[in-house]
Design a protein around this motif. Structure first.
Motif, PDB file in Angstrom:
ATOM      1  N   GLU A  88       0.843  -1.187   0.000  1.00  0.00           N
ATOM      2  CA  GLU A  88       0.000   0.000   0.000  1.00  0.00           C
ATOM      3  C   GLU A  88       0.883   1.244   0.000  1.00  0.00           C
ATOM      4  O   GLU A  88       1.616   1.473   0.962  1.00  0.00           O
ATOM      5  N   PRO A  89       0.851   2.025  -1.070  1.00  0.00           N
ATOM      6  CA  PRO A  89       1.607   3.276  -1.074  1.00  0.00           C
ATOM      7  C   PRO A  89       1.051   4.233  -0.023  1.00  0.00           C
ATOM      8  O   PRO A  89      -0.162   4.335   0.162  1.00  0.00           O
ATOM      9  N   GLN A  90       1.949   4.885   0.684  1.00  0.00           N
ATOM     10  CA  GLN A  90       1.600   5.898   1.687  1.00  0.00           C
ATOM     11  C   GLN A  90       2.507   7.104   1.457  1.00  0.00           C
ATOM     12  O   GLN A  90       3.506   6.978   0.751  1.00  0.00           O
ATOM     13  N   PRO A  91       2.210   8.231   2.070  1.00  0.00           N
ATOM     14  CA  PRO A  91       3.125   9.370   1.917  1.00  0.00           C
ATOM     15  C   PRO A  91       4.534   8.998   2.389  1.00  0.00           C
ATOM     16  O   PRO A  91       4.700   8.468   3.489  1.00  0.00           O
ATOM     17  N   ALA A  92       5.510   9.191   1.551  1.00  0.00           N
ATOM     18  CA  ALA A  92       6.938   8.985   1.828  1.00  0.00           C
ATOM     19  C   ALA A  92       7.369   7.525   1.977  1.00  0.00           C
ATOM     20  O   ALA A  92       8.542   7.255   2.198  1.00  0.00           O
ATOM     21  N   ARG A  93       6.447   6.576   1.841  1.00  0.00           N
ATOM     22  CA  ARG A  93       6.828   5.171   2.029  1.00  0.00           C
ATOM     23  C   ARG A  93       5.806   4.238   1.388  1.00  0.00           C
ATOM     24  O   ARG A  93       4.742   4.670   0.955  1.00  0.00           O
ATOM     25  N   ILE A  94       6.179   2.961   1.372  1.00  0.00           N
ATOM     26  CA  ILE A  94       5.242   1.910   0.980  1.00  0.00           C
ATOM     27  C   ILE A  94       5.113   0.951   2.154  1.00  0.00           C
ATOM     28  O   ILE A  94       6.119   0.531   2.737  1.00  0.00           O
ATOM     29  N   TYR A  95       3.879   0.639   2.496  1.00  0.00           N
ATOM     30  CA  TYR A  95       3.597  -0.327   3.553  1.00  0.00           C
ATOM     31  C   TYR A  95       3.457  -1.701   2.902  1.00  0.00           C
ATOM     32  O   TYR A  95       2.620  -1.888   2.017  1.00  0.00           O
ATOM     33  N   VAL A  96       4.283  -2.652   3.327  1.00  0.00           N
ATOM     34  CA  VAL A  96       4.210  -4.024   2.820  1.00  0.00           C
ATOM     35  C   VAL A  96       3.152  -4.745   3.650  1.00  0.00           C
ATOM     36  O   VAL A  96       3.337  -4.991   4.842  1.00  0.00           O
ATOM     37  N   GLN A  97       2.038  -5.075   3.012  1.00  0.00           N
ATOM     38  CA  GLN A  97       0.916  -5.673   3.722  1.00  0.00           C
ATOM     39  C   GLN A  97       1.074  -7.178   3.897  1.00  0.00           C
ATOM     40  O   GLN A  97       0.688  -7.727   4.916  1.00  0.00           O
ATOM     41  N   GLU A  98       1.612  -7.835   2.882  1.00  0.00           N
ATOM     42  CA  GLU A  98       1.727  -9.291   2.952  1.00  0.00           C
ATOM     43  C   GLU A  98       2.756  -9.775   1.949  1.00  0.00           C
ATOM     44  O   GLU A  98       2.848  -9.253   0.847  1.00  0.00           O
ATOM     45  N   THR A 108      10.944   7.004   0.469  1.00  0.00           N
ATOM     46  CA  THR A 108      12.206   6.776   1.174  1.00  0.00           C
ATOM     47  C   THR A 108      12.266   5.521   2.036  1.00  0.00           C
ATOM     48  O   THR A 108      13.331   5.198   2.554  1.00  0.00           O
ATOM     49  N   GLN A 109      11.148   4.823   2.219  1.00  0.00           N
ATOM     50  CA  GLN A 109      11.235   3.626   3.051  1.00  0.00           C
ATOM     51  C   GLN A 109      10.110   2.646   2.791  1.00  0.00           C
ATOM     52  O   GLN A 109       9.069   2.989   2.240  1.00  0.00           O
ATOM     53  N   LEU A 110      10.377   1.416   3.215  1.00  0.00           N
ATOM     54  CA  LEU A 110       9.374   0.362   3.280  1.00  0.00           C
ATOM     55  C   LEU A 110       9.069   0.144   4.752  1.00  0.00           C
ATOM     56  O   LEU A 110       9.971   0.193   5.594  1.00  0.00           O
ATOM     57  N   VAL A 111       7.806  -0.113   5.061  1.00  0.00           N
ATOM     58  CA  VAL A 111       7.374  -0.356   6.435  1.00  0.00           C
ATOM     59  C   VAL A 111       6.475  -1.588   6.419  1.00  0.00           C
ATOM     60  O   VAL A 111       5.784  -1.851   5.435  1.00  0.00           O
ATOM     61  N   LEU A 112       6.493  -2.343   7.520  1.00  0.00           N
ATOM     62  CA  LEU A 112       5.613  -3.503   7.655  1.00  0.00           C
ATOM     63  C   LEU A 112       5.395  -3.803   9.120  1.00  0.00           C
ATOM     64  O   LEU A 112       6.045  -3.241   9.997  1.00  0.00           O
ATOM     65  N   SER A 113       4.471  -4.700   9.381  1.00  0.00           N
ATOM     66  CA  SER A 113       4.208  -5.209  10.721  1.00  0.00           C
ATOM     67  C   SER A 113       4.198  -6.726  10.623  1.00  0.00           C
ATOM     68  O   SER A 113       3.633  -7.287   9.683  1.00  0.00           O
ATOM     69  N   THR A 114       4.838  -7.376  11.594  1.00  0.00           N
ATOM     70  CA  THR A 114       4.982  -8.820  11.515  1.00  0.00           C
ATOM     71  C   THR A 114       5.154  -9.408  12.908  1.00  0.00           C
ATOM     72  O   THR A 114       5.275  -8.665  13.890  1.00  0.00           O
ATOM     73  N   TYR A 115       5.174 -10.726  12.989  1.00  0.00           N
ATOM     74  CA  TYR A 115       5.379 -11.381  14.277  1.00  0.00           C
ATOM     75  C   TYR A 115       6.845 -11.329  14.663  1.00  0.00           C
ATOM     76  O   TYR A 115       7.729 -11.670  13.884  1.00  0.00           O
ATOM     77  N   ARG A 116       7.069 -10.909  15.888  1.00  0.00           N
ATOM     78  CA  ARG A 116       8.410 -10.676  16.428  1.00  0.00           C
ATOM     79  C   ARG A 116       9.277 -11.945  16.440  1.00  0.00           C
ATOM     80  O   ARG A 116      10.445 -11.893  16.085  1.00  0.00           O
ATOM     81  N   ASP A 117       8.710 -13.078  16.869  1.00  0.00           N
ATOM     82  CA  ASP A 117       9.525 -14.261  17.131  1.00  0.00           C
ATOM     83  C   ASP A 117       9.318 -15.421  16.161  1.00  0.00           C
ATOM     84  O   ASP A 117       9.899 -16.479  16.351  1.00  0.00           O
ATOM     85  N   VAL A 118       8.491 -15.251  15.147  1.00  0.00           N
ATOM     86  CA  VAL A 118       8.304 -16.311  14.150  1.00  0.00           C
ATOM     87  C   VAL A 118       9.498 -16.249  13.194  1.00  0.00           C
ATOM     88  O   VAL A 118       9.773 -15.196  12.615  1.00  0.00           O
ATOM     89  N   PRO A 119      10.238 -17.358  13.038  1.00  0.00           N
ATOM     90  CA  PRO A 119      11.498 -17.317  12.265  1.00  0.00           C
ATOM     91  C   PRO A 119      11.374 -16.722  10.864  1.00  0.00           C
ATOM     92  O   PRO A 119      12.297 -16.059  10.404  1.00  0.00           O
ATOM     93  N   TRP A 120      10.265 -16.963  10.191  1.00  0.00           N
ATOM     94  CA  TRP A 120      10.125 -16.440   8.818  1.00  0.00           C
ATOM     95  C   TRP A 120       9.417 -15.083   8.812  1.00  0.00           C
ATOM     96  O   TRP A 120       9.011 -14.602   7.769  1.00  0.00           O
ATOM     97  N   ASN A 121       9.307 -14.456   9.957  1.00  0.00           N
ATOM     98  CA  ASN A 121       8.731 -13.115  10.056  1.00  0.00           C
ATOM     99  C   ASN A 121       9.840 -12.122  10.428  1.00  0.00           C
ATOM    100  O   ASN A 121      10.736 -11.903   9.627  1.00  0.00           O
ATOM    101  N   ALA A 122       9.806 -11.519  11.605  1.00  0.00           N
ATOM    102  CA  ALA A 122      10.769 -10.454  11.937  1.00  0.00           C
ATOM    103  C   ALA A 122      12.230 -10.855  11.726  1.00  0.00           C
ATOM    104  O   ALA A 122      12.990 -10.082  11.131  1.00  0.00           O
ATOM    105  N   PRO A 123      12.678 -12.039  12.161  1.00  0.00           N
ATOM    106  CA  PRO A 123      14.088 -12.387  11.911  1.00  0.00           C
ATOM    107  C   PRO A 123      14.430 -12.388  10.410  1.00  0.00           C
ATOM    108  O   PRO A 123      15.520 -11.971  10.014  1.00  0.00           O
ATOM    109  N   TYR A 124      13.509 -12.841   9.594  1.00  0.00           N
ATOM    110  CA  TYR A 124      13.700 -12.860   8.140  1.00  0.00           C
ATOM    111  C   TYR A 124      13.826 -11.425   7.609  1.00  0.00           C
ATOM    112  O   TYR A 124      14.752 -11.113   6.846  1.00  0.00           O
ATOM    113  N   TYR A 125      12.911 -10.558   8.026  1.00  0.00           N
ATOM    114  CA  TYR A 125      12.945  -9.180   7.524  1.00  0.00           C
ATOM    115  C   TYR A 125      14.198  -8.450   7.988  1.00  0.00           C
ATOM    116  O   TYR A 125      14.722  -7.608   7.272  1.00  0.00           O
TER     117      TYR A 125
END
Length: 175
Positions: free
Chosen positions: A76-86, A116-133
């Motif tokens: 989802e494009p947002q001002p100054a960034r893109i939010y990665v939804q999935e 200028t940036q990509l932003v997302l929200s994900t699970y902190r401790d799921v190996p293929w989520n935050a550690p992957y990003y």
């Protein structure tokens, strides 16, 4: 040693909608392994949601040499960034850096739009989520540093029943 055929990337078309939903559902099943059965039990996105995102050119798909859709990124494009939804890739194609390449596709769109940036929200401790990003160059955003748009997104997650105490917002600055 035979080389794996290349994966190509393109904006999704209406023909891809069912494959996108199937990939999302299969990706959700991985959460059973980490005790998050609520995600695994969730239905895929509504078809009208997928079609709306396709029409807006906000889904990029990964297509293998057999012309099969094997992954996608929705954003989802947002001002100054893109939010990665999935971001989802078929388990059969995991470990081939398709997810990383899909993120790079979105980063390229952001650069072209001078965002200028990509932003997302994900699970902190799921190996293929935050550690992957983190391996892809994302860093955690502290709760105190969330802007109004991200706070609103967090509140929407809570309203949907997501446990935000297990999640983290992340950003990747684009040079």
């Amino acid at each position: 040693m035979q080389r794996e055929p290349a994966v190509t990337f393109r904006f999704a078309t209406p023909h891809d909608a069912d494959a996108i939903r199937a990939i999302e559902f299969e990706a959700g099943l991985r959460f059973i392994a980490v005790g998050m059965t609520g995600i695994a039990d969730a239905p895929p996105m509504a078809l009208d949601t997928v079609n709306r995102k396709i029409a807006a050119r906000e889904i990029i798909v990964a297509i293998d040499a057999r012309a099969i859709c094997v992954g996608f990124v929705m954003f989802e494009p947002q001002p100054a960034r893109i939010y990665v939804q999935e971001l989802d890739v078929l388990t059969s194609h995991a470990g081939r850096r398709i997810g990383a390449a899909l993120i790079e596709q979105v980063a390229q769109i952001a650069r072209e739009r001078q965002l200028t940036q990509l932003v997302l929200s994900t699970y902190r401790d799921v190996p293929w989520n935050a550690p992957y990003y983190r391996r892809l160059g994302f860093r955690d955003i502290e709760t105190a540093d969330l802007d109004a748009a991200l706070i609103a997104r967090r509140d929407a997650h809570i309203a949907r029943g997501l446990d935000e105490s297990r999640r983290v917002f992340m950003q990747r600055d684009l040079g």
